[in-house]
Design a protein around this motif. Sequence first.
Motif, PDB file in Angstrom:
ATOM      1  N   CYS A  53       0.808  -1.228   0.000  1.00  0.00           N
ATOM      2  CA  CYS A  53       0.000   0.000   0.000  1.00  0.00           C
ATOM      3  C   CYS A  53       0.840   1.277   0.000  1.00  0.00           C
ATOM      4  N   PHE A  54       1.925   1.277   0.770  1.00  0.00           N
ATOM      5  CA  PHE A  54       2.709   2.499   0.929  1.00  0.00           C
ATOM      6  C   PHE A  54       3.860   2.618  -0.064  1.00  0.00           C
ATOM      7  N   ASP A  55       4.142   1.524  -0.796  1.00  0.00           N
ATOM      8  CA  ASP A  55       5.320   1.559  -1.671  1.00  0.00           C
ATOM      9  C   ASP A  55       4.991   1.091  -3.085  1.00  0.00           C
ATOM     10  N   LEU A  56       4.680  -0.190  -3.255  1.00  0.00           N
ATOM     11  CA  LEU A  56       4.552  -0.747  -4.602  1.00  0.00           C
ATOM     12  C   LEU A  56       3.432  -0.094  -5.405  1.00  0.00           C
ATOM     13  N   LEU A  57       2.218  -0.062  -4.861  1.00  0.00           N
ATOM     14  CA  LEU A  57       1.099   0.513  -5.608  1.00  0.00           C
ATOM     15  C   LEU A  57       1.267   2.016  -5.811  1.00  0.00           C
ATOM     16  N   TYR A 161      13.126  -4.220  -6.647  1.00  0.00           N
ATOM     17  CA  TYR A 161      14.520  -3.777  -6.685  1.00  0.00           C
ATOM     18  C   TYR A 161      14.710  -2.718  -7.772  1.00  0.00           C
ATOM     19  N   VAL A 162      14.041  -2.902  -8.925  1.00  0.00           N
ATOM     20  CA  VAL A 162      14.109  -1.884  -9.983  1.00  0.00           C
ATOM     21  C   VAL A 162      13.526  -0.581  -9.473  1.00  0.00           C
ATOM     22  N   GLN A 163      12.411  -0.669  -8.758  1.00  0.00           N
ATOM     23  CA  GLN A 163      11.778   0.531  -8.207  1.00  0.00           C
ATOM     24  C   GLN A 163      12.693   1.219  -7.204  1.00  0.00           C
ATOM     25  N   SER A 234       6.354  -0.763 -18.232  1.00  0.00           N
ATOM     26  CA  SER A 234       6.646  -2.126 -17.800  1.00  0.00           C
ATOM     27  C   SER A 234       6.837  -2.196 -16.286  1.00  0.00           C
ATOM     28  N   LEU A 235       7.500  -1.186 -15.726  1.00  0.00           N
ATOM     29  CA  LEU A 235       7.709  -1.156 -14.282  1.00  0.00           C
ATOM     30  C   LEU A 235       6.369  -1.047 -13.558  1.00  0.00           C
ATOM     31  N   ALA A 236       5.476  -0.191 -14.063  1.00  0.00           N
ATOM     32  CA  ALA A 236       4.160  -0.035 -13.431  1.00  0.00           C
ATOM     33  C   ALA A 236       3.375  -1.342 -13.475  1.00  0.00           C
ATOM     34  N   MET A 237       3.414  -2.047 -14.614  1.00  0.00           N
ATOM     35  CA  MET A 237       2.696  -3.311 -14.740  1.00  0.00           C
ATOM     36  C   MET A 237       3.290  -4.367 -13.822  1.00  0.00           C
ATOM     37  N   SER A 238       4.613  -4.399 -13.737  1.00  0.00           N
ATOM     38  CA  SER A 238       5.265  -5.387 -12.878  1.00  0.00           C
ATOM     39  C   SER A 238       4.957  -5.121 -11.408  1.00  0.00           C
ATOM     40  N   LEU A 239       5.022  -3.839 -11.006  1.00  0.00           N
ATOM     41  CA  LEU A 239       4.707  -3.495  -9.619  1.00  0.00           C
ATOM     42  C   LEU A 239       3.257  -3.830  -9.283  1.00  0.00           C
TER      43      LEU A 239
END
Length: 284
Positions: A53-57, A161-163, A234-239
């Motif tokens: 909730c606080f990081d990935l999304l 890790y990419v994020q 791609s990063l948004a979809m992966s996250l």
Amino acid sequence: MNELETVVMITAVAGVGGTGIGGIIGAMFKRDSEKAVSLLLSFAAGVMLSVVCFDLLTEAVEQNKDSSFHVLLVAGMVLVGYGIIFLLNFWIDKSTNKEVSHIDKNHPKTADQLSELIHSDHYEEHKKQNDFSSLLVAGIVMACAIALHNMPEGMVIGTSYVQDSTTFSAVSSSMVLAIVIGLHNIPEGMSVSVPLIAGGMSKLKAVVLTSVTGIPTIIGAVIGYSIGSMGPLSLAMSLSFASGAMLYVVFGELLPEAILMWRSKLPAFGMLIGVLVGMIMIYL
């Protein structure tokens, strides 16, 4: 050490290490651990929820926050991640629940005892029937199913890790997730080693095979890292996919099992502490 090598190392500790520790504990299994495992699961669920909730999304939406379609894409990928993990767990349950007679239509859809969570109840059932060969097969089925289940968890670590590398956060969310996923993998490792040992396999071989089921976590991490590195979309979809996978683990596995194993208010408190610990680790 380059970034990809670092991702592989972190994920190996969480995947192979976590399931391996679970395999060792399973070889020394004691039945009076329900309360401790319940608190461990609820705490891990809280940390996972906090990171999602606080990081990935948040980071997934920030990749293009001005686009309504982008927000819908994030929501859709969350559903995809959730659905894939749900289907994998449905297969695990369908493959293993038929082995024990006490799990029927009136039984909770998830484990309510430590013996069910790690499938040692299979041992008792087959011991009555002197049918250890089927128990060994059940252990191998569990090993294959959990190996597949671990791949999306690895994608979570690789993508986060990419994020981390794009936000330069003080505390690495990928490290937090690796630790929590490693804790989560301990009961899964136990669920593999217990039926294998009960089916006649030596403890050493069972622990080694249990550890091997964590290798797909590394494969998933490499995939997640590679996809996330392709660009913002791609990063948004992966996250988003990673978030959906983790949300199923939290609400479909960890929290229900924790509450059913210890029917009190403390698992909820353990989850609250986990959420706060995760928030502190992210923002401090």
